[in-house]
Write a protein that holds these residues in place. Structure first.
Motif, short mmCIF file in Angstrom:
data_model
loop_
_atom_site.label_atom_id
_atom_site.label_comp_id
_atom_site.label_asym_id
_atom_site.label_seq_id
_atom_site.Cartn_x
_atom_site.Cartn_y
_atom_site.Cartn_z
N THR A 81 3.91 6.77 -17.95
CA THR A 81 3.53 5.36 -17.87
C THR A 81 3.50 4.78 -19.27
OG1 THR A 81 1.21 5.98 -17.90
CG2 THR A 81 2.19 5.62 -15.75
N THR A 82 4.17 3.66 -19.45
CA THR A 82 4.18 2.99 -20.75
C THR A 82 3.06 1.97 -20.81
OG1 THR A 82 5.78 1.41 -19.91
CG2 THR A 82 6.65 3.33 -21.08
N SER A 83 2.54 1.60 -19.68
CA SER A 83 1.47 0.61 -19.64
C SER A 83 0.13 1.31 -19.47
CB SER A 83 1.70 -0.33 -18.45
OG SER A 83 0.58 -1.16 -18.28
N PRO A 93 -1.83 0.90 -11.78
CA PRO A 93 -1.38 0.07 -10.65
C PRO A 93 -2.57 -0.22 -9.73
CG PRO A 93 -0.55 2.31 -10.46
CD PRO A 93 -1.24 2.21 -11.77
N ARG A 94 -2.56 -1.42 -9.18
CA ARG A 94 -3.66 -1.83 -8.30
C ARG A 94 -3.11 -2.44 -7.04
NH1 ARG A 94 -8.86 -4.08 -10.95
NH2 ARG A 94 -8.94 -4.68 -8.81
N ILE A 95 -3.89 -2.30 -5.99
CA ILE A 95 -3.57 -2.96 -4.73
C ILE A 95 -4.23 -4.33 -4.77
CG2 ILE A 95 -3.93 -2.90 -2.23
CD1 ILE A 95 -3.93 0.16 -2.44
N PRO A 96 -3.49 -5.40 -4.46
CA PRO A 96 -4.09 -6.75 -4.49
C PRO A 96 -5.31 -6.84 -3.57
CG PRO A 96 -1.71 -6.88 -4.18
CD PRO A 96 -2.09 -5.43 -4.08
N ILE A 140 3.78 10.18 -7.36
CA ILE A 140 4.76 10.54 -8.39
C ILE A 140 4.07 10.70 -9.73
CG2 ILE A 140 6.74 9.67 -9.71
CD1 ILE A 140 7.73 8.42 -7.05
N ALA A 141 3.15 9.78 -10.06
CA ALA A 141 2.43 9.85 -11.32
C ALA A 141 1.57 11.11 -11.39
CB ALA A 141 1.56 8.60 -11.52
N LYS A 142 0.93 11.48 -10.27
CA LYS A 142 0.09 12.68 -10.26
C LYS A 142 0.92 13.94 -10.46
CE LYS A 142 -3.94 11.29 -7.64
NZ LYS A 142 -4.74 11.50 -6.45
N MET A 143 2.17 13.92 -10.00
CA MET A 143 3.03 15.09 -10.17
C MET A 143 3.62 15.14 -11.57
SD MET A 143 4.82 15.40 -6.37
CE MET A 143 6.28 14.66 -6.93
N VAL A 201 0.84 -1.20 0.00
CA VAL A 201 0.00 0.00 0.00
C VAL A 201 0.87 1.25 0.00
CG1 VAL A 201 -1.68 1.32 1.36
CG2 VAL A 201 -1.99 -1.13 1.03
N GLU A 202 1.95 1.25 0.79
CA GLU A 202 2.85 2.40 0.83
C GLU A 202 3.48 2.64 -0.54
OE1 GLU A 202 4.73 5.72 2.00
OE2 GLU A 202 3.24 4.63 3.17
N GLN A 203 3.93 1.59 -1.20
CA GLN A 203 4.53 1.72 -2.54
C GLN A 203 3.50 2.25 -3.53
OE1 GLN A 203 7.89 1.25 -3.38
NE2 GLN A 203 7.14 2.39 -5.14
N PHE A 204 2.27 1.75 -3.45
CA PHE A 204 1.20 2.21 -4.32
C PHE A 204 0.96 3.71 -4.14
CE2 PHE A 204 -3.31 3.25 -4.86
CZ PHE A 204 -3.51 2.86 -6.17
N LYS A 205 0.91 4.15 -2.88
CA LYS A 205 0.69 5.58 -2.61
C LYS A 205 1.83 6.42 -3.15
CE LYS A 205 -0.47 6.40 1.63
NZ LYS A 205 -0.71 6.31 3.08
N GLN A 206 3.06 5.95 -3.01
CA GLN A 206 4.22 6.69 -3.53
C GLN A 206 4.17 6.75 -5.05
OE1 GLN A 206 7.76 4.92 -1.92
NE2 GLN A 206 7.35 5.67 0.15
N ASP A 207 3.88 5.62 -5.70
CA ASP A 207 3.80 5.59 -7.16
C ASP A 207 2.69 6.50 -7.66
OD1 ASP A 207 5.84 3.75 -7.10
OD2 ASP A 207 4.56 2.01 -7.56
#
Length: 131
Positions: A99-101, A105-108, A91-94, A82-88
């Motif tokens: 993103t090439t894909s 990103p999703r949380i399991p 960063i994406a929002k900024m 969850v922490e990695q998801f929030k960081q990613d």
């Protein structure tokens, strides 16, 4: 009605015991931060203190949910995912990462469920509010 009052009283007692014994340092750190920054939840000034307090309280009051969220599964805990998801996401929002894909990103699912379960458990103890 009386049964619910007894459950609430027990939850209040359990929370008080956890705050004054097991998690005294974390509670004191959060309160100190809030005093310095002028009250509860003023943005992100006290986010680390609040998270440390919640983690400690969860370890005392919500042990099964704590293990599901903070315990390791295939080398990664839901908390770290969850922490990695929030960081990613931040960063994406900024706009700092292209993103090439097309897949977002999703949380399991197991982590979403563990997070909800932990939140629901902690809510039973804090619904009366805290100082």
């Amino acid at each position: 009605m009386v049964v619910q009052w007894i459950k609430d009283l027990k939850a209040s007692y359990d929370l008080s015991r956890a705050e004054t014994q097991n998690c005294a340092r974390e509670v004191a750190d959060r309160k100190k931060c809030e005093r310095i920054h002028g009250g509860a939840s003023n943005g992100e000034e006290c986010v680390f203190e609040e998270l440390a307090e919640k983690k400690c309280l969860a370890s005392c009051l919500c042990q099964e949910e704590y293990v599901l969220f903070y315990g390791s599964h295939k080398g990664k805990s839901c908390a770290s995912i969850v922490e990695q998801f929030k960081q990613d996401l931040g960063i994406a929002k900024m706009g700092q990462v292209e993103t090439t894909s097309r897949r977002k990103p999703r949380i399991p699912r197991r982590c979403r469920e563990a997070s909800y379960a932990l939140g629901n458990c902690l809510h039973k103890y804090t619904k009366a509010g805290r100082q």
